[in-house]
Design a protein around this motif. Structure first.
Motif, PDB file in Angstrom:
ATOM      1  N   VAL A   1       9.863   2.096  10.986  1.00 18.80           N
ATOM      2  CA  VAL A   1       8.902   2.644  10.022  1.00 18.80           C
ATOM      3  C   VAL A   1       8.934   4.163  10.144  1.00 18.80           C
ATOM      4  CG1 VAL A   1       6.422   2.875   9.575  1.00 18.80           C
ATOM      5  CG2 VAL A   1       7.420   0.624   9.934  1.00 18.80           C
ATOM      6  N   LEU A   2       8.920   4.841   9.014  1.00 29.82           N
ATOM      7  CA  LEU A   2       8.915   6.299   9.005  1.00 29.82           C
ATOM      8  C   LEU A   2       7.521   6.798   9.343  1.00 29.82           C
ATOM      9  CD1 LEU A   2      10.995   6.895   5.784  1.00 29.82           C
ATOM     10  CD2 LEU A   2      11.786   6.883   8.141  1.00 29.82           C
ATOM     11  N   SER A   3       7.454   7.767  10.233  1.00 29.89           N
ATOM     12  CA  SER A   3       6.183   8.333  10.655  1.00 29.89           C
ATOM     13  C   SER A   3       6.245   9.833  10.417  1.00 29.89           C
ATOM     14  CB  SER A   3       5.948   8.037  12.137  1.00 29.89           C
ATOM     15  OG  SER A   3       4.736   8.597  12.567  1.00 29.89           O
ATOM     16  N   VAL A   4       5.345  10.331   9.571  1.00 26.08           N
ATOM     17  CA  VAL A   4       5.329  11.752   9.218  1.00 26.08           C
ATOM     18  C   VAL A   4       3.947  12.315   9.519  1.00 26.08           C
ATOM     19  CG1 VAL A   4       5.578  13.416   7.336  1.00 26.08           C
ATOM     20  CG2 VAL A   4       7.018  11.381   7.394  1.00 26.08           C
TER      21      VAL A   4
ATOM     22  N   ALA B   1       1.414  15.549   9.196  1.00 22.62           N
ATOM     23  CA  ALA B   1       1.243  16.750   8.377  1.00 22.62           C
ATOM     24  C   ALA B   1      -0.232  17.078   8.247  1.00 22.62           C
ATOM     25  CB  ALA B   1       1.856  16.541   6.999  1.00 22.62           C
ATOM     26  N   GLY B   2      -0.492  18.288   7.799  1.00 21.22           N
ATOM     27  CA  GLY B   2      -1.848  18.706   7.479  1.00 21.22           C
ATOM     28  C   GLY B   2      -2.633  19.210   8.666  1.00 21.22           C
ATOM     29  N   PHE B   3      -3.855  19.635   8.383  1.00 22.56           N
ATOM     30  CA  PHE B   3      -4.779  20.068   9.411  1.00 22.56           C
ATOM     31  C   PHE B   3      -6.140  19.518   9.063  1.00 22.56           C
ATOM     32  CE2 PHE B   3      -7.839  22.845  11.407  1.00 22.56           C
ATOM     33  CZ  PHE B   3      -7.324  22.932  12.681  1.00 22.56           C
ATOM     34  N   PRO B   4      -6.738  18.710   9.900  1.00 20.65           N
ATOM     35  CA  PRO B   4      -6.182  18.251  11.170  1.00 20.65           C
ATOM     36  C   PRO B   4      -4.983  17.336  10.928  1.00 20.65           C
ATOM     37  CG  PRO B   4      -8.200  17.068  10.707  1.00 20.65           C
ATOM     38  CD  PRO B   4      -8.027  18.105   9.626  1.00 20.65           C
ATOM     39  N   ARG B   5      -4.106  17.299  11.898  1.00 22.88           N
ATOM     40  CA  ARG B   5      -2.851  16.540  11.821  1.00 22.88           C
ATOM     41  C   ARG B   5      -3.143  15.067  11.580  1.00 22.88           C
ATOM     42  NH1 ARG B   5       1.285  19.309  11.147  1.00 22.88           N
ATOM     43  NH2 ARG B   5       3.199  19.049  12.294  1.00 22.88           N
ATOM     44  N   THR B   6      -2.497  14.503  10.565  1.00 25.66           N
ATOM     45  CA  THR B   6      -2.626  13.084  10.235  1.00 25.66           C
ATOM     46  C   THR B   6      -1.233  12.497  10.144  1.00 25.66           C
ATOM     47  OG1 THR B   6      -4.590  13.581   8.915  1.00 25.66           O
ATOM     48  CG2 THR B   6      -3.600  11.436   8.597  1.00 25.66           C
ATOM     49  N   THR B   7      -1.035  11.345  10.769  1.00 19.55           N
ATOM     50  CA  THR B   7       0.257  10.679  10.734  1.00 19.55           C
ATOM     51  C   THR B   7       0.228   9.591   9.677  1.00 19.55           C
ATOM     52  OG1 THR B   7       0.556  11.101  13.077  1.00 19.55           O
ATOM     53  CG2 THR B   7       1.956   9.429  12.103  1.00 19.55           C
ATOM     54  N   HIS B   8       1.247   9.559   8.832  1.00 21.87           N
ATOM     55  CA  HIS B   8       1.373   8.540   7.781  1.00 21.87           C
ATOM     56  C   HIS B   8       2.606   7.696   8.044  1.00 21.87           C
ATOM     57  CE1 HIS B   8      -1.480  11.179   5.777  1.00 21.87           C
ATOM     58  NE2 HIS B   8      -1.774  10.147   5.021  1.00 21.87           N
TER      59      HIS B   8
ATOM     60  N   ASN C   1       0.785  -1.235   0.000  1.00 21.50           N
ATOM     61  CA  ASN C   1       0.000   0.000   0.000  1.00 21.50           C
ATOM     62  C   ASN C   1       0.811   1.277   0.000  1.00 21.50           C
ATOM     63  OD1 ASN C   1      -2.841  -1.120   0.312  1.00 21.50           O
ATOM     64  ND2 ASN C   1      -1.751  -2.148   1.957  1.00 21.50           N
ATOM     65  N   GLY C   2       2.120   1.180   0.223  1.00 21.11           N
ATOM     66  CA  GLY C   2       2.938   2.392   0.284  1.00 21.11           C
ATOM     67  C   GLY C   2       2.578   3.227   1.493  1.00 21.11           C
ATOM     68  N   GLU C   3       2.898   4.520   1.422  1.00 18.48           N
ATOM     69  CA  GLU C   3       2.623   5.426   2.538  1.00 18.48           C
ATOM     70  C   GLU C   3       1.127   5.432   2.837  1.00 18.48           C
ATOM     71  OE1 GLU C   3       2.697  10.149   3.242  1.00 18.48           O
ATOM     72  OE2 GLU C   3       4.569   9.289   2.515  1.00 18.48           O
ATOM     73  N   THR C   4       0.791   5.185   4.100  1.00 21.69           N
ATOM     74  CA  THR C   4      -0.607   5.048   4.498  1.00 21.69           C
ATOM     75  C   THR C   4      -0.826   5.714   5.846  1.00 21.69           C
ATOM     76  OG1 THR C   4      -0.639   2.875   3.416  1.00 21.69           O
ATOM     77  CG2 THR C   4      -2.463   3.356   4.874  1.00 21.69           C
ATOM     78  N   ALA C   5      -1.996   6.301   6.042  1.00 25.48           N
ATOM     79  CA  ALA C   5      -2.348   6.885   7.330  1.00 25.48           C
ATOM     80  C   ALA C   5      -2.212   5.809   8.408  1.00 25.48           C
ATOM     81  CB  ALA C   5      -3.763   7.441   7.310  1.00 25.48           C
ATOM     82  N   SER C   6      -1.529   6.154   9.507  1.00 27.40           N
ATOM     83  CA  SER C   6      -1.287   5.156  10.557  1.00 27.40           C
ATOM     84  C   SER C   6      -2.595   4.600  11.110  1.00 27.40           C
ATOM     85  CB  SER C   6      -0.432   5.743  11.678  1.00 27.40           C
ATOM     86  OG  SER C   6      -1.084   6.845  12.289  1.00 27.40           O
ATOM     87  N   LYS C   7      -3.638   5.425  11.187  1.00 21.84           N
ATOM     88  CA  LYS C   7      -4.935   4.942  11.670  1.00 21.84           C
ATOM     89  C   LYS C   7      -5.472   3.860  10.743  1.00 21.84           C
ATOM     90  CE  LYS C   7      -9.621   6.391  12.915  1.00 21.84           C
ATOM     91  NZ  LYS C   7     -10.157   5.108  12.573  1.00 21.84           N
TER      92      LYS C   7
END
Length: 95
Positions: A42-45, A47-54, A11-17
């Motif tokens: 695992v890389l955790s980034v 970003a955005g508003f509301p904040r979402t972790t990928h 799936n590649g980069e995916t929202a952690s939720k």
């Protein structure tokens, strides 16, 4: 290959939720997948508003994809031999 590595490879980069929800559906606890992410680095980034972790695999490449990194630029920059590139940078600093 762990479940998490397999999931992020496909799936590649995916929202952690989203990853955690998929883990629960697969019978894996949220905390278990979080620990696996830490062990795998695992890389955790966020970003955005509301904040979402990928989350993504280290290197940012899905291992199962057909992605081939670009090693050379597609459009090389051609600078004429008589161009004074260095003065272009120093002129901006003076003024």
């Amino acid at each position: 290959m762990t479940w998490l590595e397999d999931y992020l490879s496909e799936n590649g980069e995916t929202a952690s939720k989203t990853v955690k929800d998929a883990a629960v559906l697969a019978g894996i606890g949220r905390r278990t997948v979080e620990r696996a992410a830490q062990r795998m680095h695992v890389l955790s980034v966020a970003a955005g508003f509301p904040r979402t972790t990928h989350w993504s695999l280290p290197g940012g490449i899905a291992l199962g994809s057909n992605f081939e990194p670009i090693t050379e630029p597609h459009h090389p920059i051609v600078v004429p031999e008589n161009a004074d590139v260095a003065s272009d940078f120093t002129q901006g600093a003076e003024g």
